[in-house]
Design a protein around this motif. Structure first.
Motif, mmCIF file in Angstrom:
data_model
loop_
_atom_site.group_PDB
_atom_site.id
_atom_site.type_symbol
_atom_site.label_atom_id
_atom_site.label_comp_id
_atom_site.label_asym_id
_atom_site.label_seq_id
_atom_site.Cartn_x
_atom_site.Cartn_y
_atom_site.Cartn_z
ATOM 1 N N ILE A 71 22.147 9.917 8.191
ATOM 2 C CA ILE A 71 21.101 10.302 7.120
ATOM 3 C C ILE A 71 20.580 8.944 6.342
ATOM 4 C CG2 ILE A 71 20.357 11.583 5.028
ATOM 5 C CD1 ILE A 71 22.891 13.418 5.792
ATOM 6 N N SER A 72 19.293 8.840 6.552
ATOM 7 C CA SER A 72 18.644 7.614 5.932
ATOM 8 C C SER A 72 17.442 7.907 4.802
ATOM 9 C CB SER A 72 18.401 6.764 7.026
ATOM 10 O OG SER A 72 16.909 7.264 7.705
ATOM 11 N N ASP A 73 17.062 7.005 4.342
ATOM 12 C CA ASP A 73 15.872 7.084 3.146
ATOM 13 C C ASP A 73 16.208 7.738 2.164
ATOM 14 O OD1 ASP A 73 13.631 6.567 2.050
ATOM 15 O OD2 ASP A 73 12.632 7.381 3.793
ATOM 16 N N PHE A 74 17.013 6.993 1.358
ATOM 17 C CA PHE A 74 17.429 7.623 -0.068
ATOM 18 C C PHE A 74 16.648 7.057 -1.371
ATOM 19 C CE2 PHE A 74 20.962 8.041 2.607
ATOM 20 C CZ PHE A 74 21.603 9.229 1.969
ATOM 21 N N GLY A 75 15.506 6.914 -1.003
ATOM 22 C CA GLY A 75 14.311 6.393 -1.979
ATOM 23 C C GLY A 75 13.752 7.650 -3.003
ATOM 24 N N MET A 76 13.947 8.548 -2.443
ATOM 25 C CA MET A 76 13.472 9.912 -3.236
ATOM 26 C C MET A 76 14.820 10.684 -3.933
ATOM 27 S SD MET A 76 10.129 9.926 -3.334
ATOM 28 C CE MET A 76 9.184 9.565 -2.364
ATOM 29 N N ALA A 77 16.086 10.198 -3.511
ATOM 30 C CA ALA A 77 17.084 10.785 -3.855
ATOM 31 C C ALA A 77 17.368 10.828 -5.450
ATOM 32 C CB ALA A 77 18.319 10.272 -2.927
ATOM 33 N N ARG A 78 18.095 11.689 -5.888
ATOM 34 C CA ARG A 78 18.595 11.925 -7.194
ATOM 35 C C ARG A 78 20.038 12.304 -7.303
ATOM 36 N NH1 ARG A 78 15.005 9.206 -7.525
ATOM 37 N NH2 ARG A 78 13.004 9.340 -8.588
ATOM 38 N N ILE A 79 20.735 11.682 -8.513
ATOM 39 C CA ILE A 79 22.066 11.899 -8.786
ATOM 40 C C ILE A 79 21.811 13.206 -9.818
ATOM 41 C CG2 ILE A 79 24.106 11.260 -9.886
ATOM 42 C CD1 ILE A 79 23.408 8.413 -9.159
ATOM 43 N N PHE A 80 22.634 14.217 -9.424
ATOM 44 C CA PHE A 80 22.827 15.317 -10.347
ATOM 45 C C PHE A 80 24.386 15.112 -11.102
ATOM 46 C CE2 PHE A 80 23.773 17.387 -6.435
ATOM 47 C CZ PHE A 80 24.707 18.406 -6.500
ATOM 48 N N GLY A 81 24.656 15.743 -12.217
ATOM 49 C CA GLY A 81 25.949 15.486 -12.918
ATOM 50 C C GLY A 81 26.967 16.417 -12.574
ATOM 51 N N GLY A 82 27.981 16.066 -12.874
ATOM 52 C CA GLY A 82 29.295 16.659 -13.044
ATOM 53 C C GLY A 82 29.499 17.703 -12.091
ATOM 54 N N ASP A 83 29.822 19.080 -12.573
ATOM 55 C CA ASP A 83 30.082 20.170 -11.674
ATOM 56 C C ASP A 83 29.010 21.020 -11.259
ATOM 57 O OD1 ASP A 83 32.948 19.438 -11.533
ATOM 58 O OD2 ASP A 83 33.201 20.581 -13.392
ATOM 59 N N GLY A 88 0.760 -1.284 0.023
ATOM 60 C CA GLY A 88 -0.076 -0.199 -0.197
ATOM 61 C C GLY A 88 0.865 1.228 0.026
ATOM 62 N N SER A 89 2.166 1.049 -0.145
ATOM 63 C CA SER A 89 3.153 2.359 -0.193
ATOM 64 C C SER A 89 2.910 3.106 -1.465
ATOM 65 C CB SER A 89 4.463 1.708 0.286
ATOM 66 O OG SER A 89 5.391 2.589 -0.098
ATOM 67 N N GLY A 90 3.107 4.399 -1.048
ATOM 68 C CA GLY A 90 3.086 5.176 -2.253
ATOM 69 C C GLY A 90 4.165 5.044 -3.088
ATOM 70 N N GLN A 91 5.264 4.275 -2.519
ATOM 71 C CA GLN A 91 6.618 4.059 -3.178
ATOM 72 C C GLN A 91 6.650 2.385 -3.799
ATOM 73 O OE1 GLN A 91 9.917 5.005 -0.853
ATOM 74 N NE2 GLN A 91 9.196 6.584 0.460
ATOM 75 N N GLY A 92 7.586 2.579 -4.589
ATOM 76 C CA GLY A 92 7.230 1.141 -5.354
ATOM 77 C C GLY A 92 8.886 0.538 -5.636
ATOM 78 N N PHE A 93 8.911 -0.329 -6.718
ATOM 79 C CA PHE A 93 10.395 -0.959 -6.795
ATOM 80 C C PHE A 93 11.178 0.250 -7.205
ATOM 81 C CE2 PHE A 93 13.477 -3.530 -8.948
ATOM 82 C CZ PHE A 93 13.677 -4.558 -7.774
ATOM 83 N N GLN A 94 10.818 1.082 -8.219
ATOM 84 C CA GLN A 94 11.893 1.978 -8.530
ATOM 85 C C GLN A 94 12.605 2.582 -7.271
ATOM 86 O OE1 GLN A 94 12.840 2.630 -11.466
ATOM 87 N NE2 GLN A 94 14.460 3.977 -10.840
ATOM 88 N N GLU A 95 11.909 3.137 -6.365
ATOM 89 C CA GLU A 95 12.282 3.841 -5.105
ATOM 90 C C GLU A 95 13.296 2.850 -4.402
ATOM 91 O OE1 GLU A 95 8.975 6.433 -6.147
ATOM 92 O OE2 GLU A 95 9.125 4.197 -5.982
ATOM 93 N N PHE A 96 12.930 1.566 -4.345
ATOM 94 C CA PHE A 96 13.457 0.350 -3.816
ATOM 95 C C PHE A 96 15.046 0.245 -4.410
ATOM 96 C CE2 PHE A 96 14.727 -4.028 -3.684
ATOM 97 C CZ PHE A 96 14.854 -4.355 -2.422
ATOM 98 N N ARG A 97 14.868 0.098 -5.829
ATOM 99 C CA ARG A 97 16.252 0.151 -6.407
ATOM 100 C C ARG A 97 17.028 1.269 -6.226
ATOM 101 N NH1 ARG A 97 18.151 0.871 -11.662
ATOM 102 N NH2 ARG A 97 19.460 -1.099 -12.473
ATOM 103 N N ASN A 98 16.397 2.539 -6.262
ATOM 104 C CA ASN A 98 17.065 3.769 -6.191
ATOM 105 C C ASN A 98 17.939 3.658 -4.840
ATOM 106 O OD1 ASN A 98 17.507 6.504 -7.509
ATOM 107 N ND2 ASN A 98 16.537 7.233 -5.608
ATOM 108 N N GLU A 99 17.265 3.395 -4.113
ATOM 109 C CA GLU A 99 17.872 3.339 -2.517
ATOM 110 C C GLU A 99 18.987 2.425 -2.670
ATOM 111 O OE1 GLU A 99 17.064 3.963 1.831
ATOM 112 O OE2 GLU A 99 15.323 4.006 0.535
ATOM 113 N N ILE A 100 18.945 1.362 -3.092
ATOM 114 C CA ILE A 100 19.972 0.337 -3.130
ATOM 115 C C ILE A 100 21.252 0.789 -4.020
ATOM 116 C CG2 ILE A 100 20.791 -1.841 -3.884
ATOM 117 C CD1 ILE A 100 18.093 -3.003 -3.094
ATOM 118 N N LEU A 101 20.840 1.354 -5.206
ATOM 119 C CA LEU A 101 22.279 1.835 -5.958
ATOM 120 C C LEU A 101 22.891 3.012 -5.533
ATOM 121 C CD1 LEU A 101 20.229 1.629 -9.422
ATOM 122 C CD2 LEU A 101 22.217 0.453 -8.814
#
Length: 186
Positions: free
Chosen positions: A162-174, A54-67
Motif C-alpha cells: 500500500i502506498s500514497d499516505f498523503g490523505m491518510a489520517r490518524i485516529f485515536g486510541g481504541d 500544479g498538484s492539488g496536494q501541498g506541503f501539508q500532504e507531503f509532511r503527512n506522508e513522511i510523518l
C-alpha cells in the motif's frame, strides 16, 4: 525537521539519481506529481515522487506522508527511504517497485493473464493484511482514505504494498470508527 525520523537527501543527489529528472526515467504521474525511477550511488533502485506545483496536494500532504509512513512498518506497506526539501522542491524517496501498480495489471488485457486466481487472492490477502495492520496493530491507528488499485504497488514477486499516505489520517486510541470531516481521495 525534527519530526521526520528519516534521512534527508540533497537535491543534487536525487537529481543525479534520476539523470536530472530525465523523461526517460519518468515512470508515472499521480495527484501528487511525477514519479521517477532512480539509482543511488550504492546501486539501490529507488522511486522518487516529486511534488508538482500544479498538484492539488501541498506541503501539508507531503509532511503527512513522511510523518505517517516513517512510523509504520509492515511488509504490505511501501517503504519510504527518505525525502528531499530544497527551495521550491519537495521529493519523497521510496523503495522501487518493479511491477508498478495493481491497476497496470488489472486494466491491461495483456498483463491480466499474469493475475490468475491464486495470484489475485494473494494480492487481496496482502492488501487486507496491510489495512488490518493500519487499523488495528500499528503504533498509529491510520485511515488511508485513498485506497485504490493505482495506490497498490507490486514488488518483483507481485507482493502488494500500500502506498500514497498523503490523505491518510490518524485516529485515536481504541476508536474503531472516526469522522474525518471531509471527503478526500478517490
Amino acid at each position: 525537521m525534527k519530526d521526520f525520523d528519516l534521512p534527508m537527501f540533497s537535491y543534487a543527489s536525487v537529481s543525479a539519481a534520476t539523470n536530472n529528472f530525465s523523461q526517460n526515467n519518468k515512470i508515472g504521474e499521480g495527484g501528487f506529481g511525477p514519479v521517477y525511477k532512480g539509482k543511488l550511488l550504492n546501486g539501490q533502485e529507488i522511486a522518487l515522487k516529486k511534488l508538482s506545483k500544479g498538484s492539488g496536494q501541498g506541503f501539508q500532504e507531503f509532511r503527512n506522508e513522511i510523518l505517517l509512513i516513517a512510523k509504520l512498518q509492515h511488509r504490505n506497506l511501501v517503504r519510504l527511504l527518505g525525502f528531499c526539501i530544497d527551495k521550491d522542491e519537495s521529493i519523497l524517496i521510496y523503495e522501487y517497485m518493479p511491477n508498478k501498480s495493481l491497476d497496470f495489471f488489472l486494466f491491461d488485457s495483456n498483463k491480466q493473464e499474469k493475475l490468475d486466481w491464486k495470484m489475485r487472492v494473494h494480492i487481496i490477502e496482502g492488501i487486507a493484511q496491510g489495512i488490518l495492520y493500519l487499523h488495528e496493530y500499528s503504533r498509529l491507528r491510520v485511515i488511508h482514505r485513498d485506497l485504490k488499485a493505482s495506490n497498490i504497488l507490486l514488488d518483483e514477486d507481485l507482493n502488494p504494498k500500500i502506498s500514497d499516505f498523503g490523505m491518510a489520517r490518524i485516529f485515536g486510541g481504541d476508536d474503531s470508527r472516526t469522522n474525518t470531516k471531509r471527503i478526500v481521495g478517490t
